[in-house]
Design a protein around this motif. Structure first.
Motif, PDB file in Angstrom:
ATOM      1  N   ARG A 283       0.610  -1.255   0.166  1.00 52.68           N
ATOM      2  CA  ARG A 283       0.158   0.009   0.169  1.00 52.68           C
ATOM      3  C   ARG A 283       0.795   1.335   0.064  1.00 52.68           C
ATOM      4  O   ARG A 283       0.686   2.223  -0.588  1.00 52.68           O
ATOM      5  CB  ARG A 283      -0.955   0.086   1.277  1.00 52.68           C
ATOM      6  N   ASN A 284       1.841   1.435   0.960  1.00 53.77           N
ATOM      7  CA  ASN A 284       2.871   2.357   0.976  1.00 53.77           C
ATOM      8  C   ASN A 284       3.666   2.634  -0.278  1.00 53.77           C
ATOM      9  O   ASN A 284       3.721   4.005  -0.823  1.00 53.77           O
ATOM     10  CB  ASN A 284       3.579   2.293   2.122  1.00 53.77           C
ATOM     11  N   SER A 285       4.116   1.307  -0.908  1.00 54.12           N
ATOM     12  CA  SER A 285       5.002   1.673  -2.269  1.00 54.12           C
ATOM     13  C   SER A 285       4.024   2.047  -3.164  1.00 54.12           C
ATOM     14  O   SER A 285       4.526   2.941  -4.080  1.00 54.12           O
ATOM     15  CB  SER A 285       5.361   0.375  -2.429  1.00 54.12           C
ATOM     16  N   LEU A 286       2.686   1.622  -3.398  1.00 54.65           N
ATOM     17  CA  LEU A 286       1.795   2.098  -4.416  1.00 54.65           C
ATOM     18  C   LEU A 286       1.448   3.618  -4.347  1.00 54.65           C
ATOM     19  O   LEU A 286       1.354   4.256  -5.331  1.00 54.65           O
ATOM     20  CB  LEU A 286       0.500   1.050  -4.366  1.00 54.65           C
ATOM     21  N   LEU A 287       1.415   4.006  -3.206  1.00 56.37           N
ATOM     22  CA  LEU A 287       1.094   5.475  -3.008  1.00 56.37           C
ATOM     23  C   LEU A 287       2.263   6.434  -3.494  1.00 56.37           C
ATOM     24  O   LEU A 287       1.817   7.245  -4.162  1.00 56.37           O
ATOM     25  CB  LEU A 287       0.892   5.728  -1.129  1.00 56.37           C
ATOM     26  N   LYS A 288       3.422   5.849  -3.223  1.00 55.12           N
ATOM     27  CA  LYS A 288       4.627   6.495  -3.761  1.00 55.12           C
ATOM     28  C   LYS A 288       4.550   6.442  -5.355  1.00 55.12           C
ATOM     29  O   LYS A 288       5.188   7.553  -6.023  1.00 55.12           O
ATOM     30  CB  LYS A 288       5.796   6.229  -3.246  1.00 55.12           C
ATOM     31  N   LEU A 289       4.287   5.260  -5.967  1.00 56.21           N
ATOM     32  CA  LEU A 289       4.534   5.094  -7.071  1.00 56.21           C
ATOM     33  C   LEU A 289       3.257   5.851  -8.059  1.00 56.21           C
ATOM     34  O   LEU A 289       3.770   6.575  -8.949  1.00 56.21           O
ATOM     35  CB  LEU A 289       4.270   3.535  -7.248  1.00 56.21           C
ATOM     36  N   HIS A 290       2.327   5.739  -7.430  1.00 57.36           N
ATOM     37  CA  HIS A 290       1.309   6.691  -7.872  1.00 57.36           C
ATOM     38  C   HIS A 290       1.605   8.244  -8.239  1.00 57.36           C
ATOM     39  O   HIS A 290       1.002   8.961  -9.188  1.00 57.36           O
ATOM     40  CB  HIS A 290      -0.342   6.422  -7.608  1.00 57.36           C
TER      41      HIS A 290
END
Length: 592
Positions: A283-290
């Motif tokens: 979840r945290n990685s996807l927030l940064k990726l988006h």
């Protein structure tokens, strides 16, 4: 009249000399700014490059060559559509000579963009670039040749023949000691191994390319082979090596920090956490990726980011999200859907999505397809191992490289032995004395964040934001910190502040400035960022704090209550103390 004529002549002579000086200056810039096809132009040339391209008094040939450098720079940061527009204009320009390095370079770059998009037309461009560059432009010729060997004629050329050609090229460039070309060839050997499922061997080749490239490539280009190694690690199931290489990438990226490399980093993290099913980290990685995805035009990364998000929806029991995804997939055309049916991650997510929605028949059908693809990949790997004689050829390559390494080692051994003790001594003094002291005096003991003195010193040195961006600062006041202390004691207050620091660490990025200022206040500073993105980012920070709880006493959890004041400035923050004072005045005093 004669006097006026003399003045005019003098004016045009001066203008001619100025024009000549300007063009000579541009010519020097072009020569210094050009990079080999397998490297990237230096990132710091961009402002000057854009300035020259905007000029109206350049010779056409110079403007065309500057345009090719620009397209190369855009490719290196993942802006493929913008680069393609420039290349289309150059390739369609009848005034550009088809025998020039400019035209051959444009053809190769267009082929590379198609290669990234996995478009079969790439082979036509690589073949044309190879013919145009043969015996004339060595870097274009090598890159086009490698493209043809690695990704073209896969079905009608024996893999052992392809690997033999790469081995022959490697031997040729080892003899002349061209490290940049050798690293480039290793990268293509890795690509070839990866294409036949030999991912462990692919990862080994990518890492060789990465370590050799540290000597000769621009930093942004160095990271391209490292991200390939991480992908190969995960494809082979070596998640320990993948995690180690992700951490190496993270440290190296601190000195690069482009939208593309940040996308690569958070994409690799998201893929890693997806594979090992750690959903909170995902979840945290996807927030940064988006945050970075809109700046990068990679269909593969966009597609897989969506898959990982759907896996998260299934984990979060978000039925509407999963159903919307399935409806979107079922609306795809047959040709589009067929492309995805060979992708294991896609089939894995689809199987779970159908199972989650209760469509057991479709889930079973998709799982069978997943099993078929997995089994076929295993068979392909076994077959390729037999066909290649992998161990033999790989041993030859390793032996050849070892000979080169031994020669280099012999050359520098005496220097290394003499200087090693001194270097170790200096390193020991720095790491065990200086570095520890700096960390201790700049870190807040309770939260581990930067303390007030350190964070103010960093913000005071911030430069003026460029290109319509802004320096964005948020001051966060923990409104209920004193109430918690009065009701539960100072230990509970410390737990509250620790919970706040952990939340800020999760929702912010590596390049953000985060610190504690005062006993109950924190700052988050975003450097040179789009204003709308900054406000969106701060809203996400505030939402994260609103969802944060801590254990105040046994059996009782308390939520964090906070206020935020935001300050945006195109200028630097040399007056940061005054800014923080004004922001503190804007807070509403907590009710006792």
């Amino acid at each position: 009249m004669k006097a006026l004529l003399a003045i005019n002549v003098l004016f045009w002579l001066c203008a001619s000399y100025a024009y000549a000086d300007h063009n000579e200056e541009v010519e020097k810039f072009i020569i210094a700014g050009q990079a080999a096809t397998y490297d990237c132009p230096k990132s710091n040339i961009t402002p000057t490059l854009n300035s020259y391209l905007a000029s109206d008094d350049l010779a056409k040939g110079q403007k065309d060559r500057l345009s090719l450098i620009k397209s190369h720079s855009l490719i290196c940061v993942g802006q493929y559509s913008q680069a393609q527009d420039i290349l289309d204009a150059l390739l369609d320009d009848e005034a550009v000579s088809k025998s020039s390095a400019l035209y051959a370079g444009a053809v190769y770059q267009a082929g590379f963009i198609l290669d990234v998009q996995e478009n079969p037309q790439r082979c036509n461009y690589y073949a044309e670039a190879q013919d145009l560059a043969r015996d004339r432009f060595s870097d274009i010729y090598l890159s086009a040749q490698l493209g043809l060997i690695t990704v073209c004629n896969q079905h009608n050329t024996d893999i052992s023949v392809k690997l033999g050609k790469l081995y022959a090229l490697l031997e040729q460039f080892l003899e002349i000691g061209d490290v940049a070309a050798i690293a480039h060839i290793h990268n293509n050997i890795g690509l070839l191994y990866g294409s036949i499922g030999q991912n462990e061997l692919a990862a080994e080749q990518y890492l060789k390319s990465y370590h050799m490239g540290l000597e000769v490539y621009e930093t942004s280009n160095q990271l391209a082979t490292l991200i390939s190694a991480i992908s190969a690690n995960m494809a082979s199931g070596d998640f320990v090596a993948a995690k180690e290489n992700i951490e190496i990438f993270r440290k190296a990226n601190l000195g690069v920090n482009t939208p593309l490399t940040n996308t690569w980093l958070h994409y690799a993290e998201s893929r890693y956490y997806f594979r090992i099913e750690e959903y909170e980290n995902l979840r945290n990685s996807l927030l940064k990726l988006h945050f970075y995805l809109p700046k990068v035009s990679s269909k593969i990364i966009h597609r897989n980011a969506k898959l990982y998000a759907i896996a998260l929806c299934i984990h979060d029991d978000d039925a509407q999200c999963v159903q919307s995804f399935l409806a979107e997939q079922e609306a795809l055309s047959n040709s589009e859907h067929k492309k995805f049916l060979a992708k294991r991650d896609y089939l894995w997510v689809m199987t779970h999505a159908y199972f989650y929605t209760g469509n057991l028949k479709q889930a079973q059908r998709t799982f069978r397809r997943y099993a078929q693809v997995s089994n076929q990949q295993i068979l392909d790997q076994q077959h390729s191992g037999r066909v290649l004689g992998v161990a033999n050829l790989h041993g030859q390559i390793t032996s050849l490289e070892s000979e080169l390494e031994q020669q280099e080692a012999q050359k520098y051994r005496s220097i290394v032995l003499l200087s090693l003790a001194f270097i170790l001594l200096l390193a020991g003094v720095y790491f065990f004395v200086v570095k520890r002291y700096i960390k201790r005096v700049s870190t807040d003991a309770l939260t581990g964040l930067l303390n007030e003195r350190a964070v103010i010193a960093i913000m005071r040195r911030l430069p003026t934001a460029q290109d319509g961006r802004t320096n964005a600062l948020a001051l966060i006041d923990i409104s209920n910190a004193r109430t918690v202390k009065q009701k539960y004691g100072h230990i509970a207050e410390e737990r509250a502040l620790t919970a706040v620091s952990e939340c800020l660490h999760k929702v912010t990025r590596e390049e953000d400035i985060v610190g504690r200022v005062g006993s109950e206040q924190f700052v988050v500073c975003l450097r040179s960022i789009n204003e709308s993105l900054a406000r969106e980012f701060f809203e996400r920070v505030q939402n994260g704090l609103a969802d944060t709880q801590f254990i105040a006493t046994v059996g009782e959890k308390v939520s964090i209550e906070s206020q935020m004041s935001v300050y945006l400035s195109v200028e630097g923050l040399s007056d940061i103390e005054d800014v923080l004072s004004d922001m503190r005045d804007s807070f509403v005093a907590p009710k006792e």
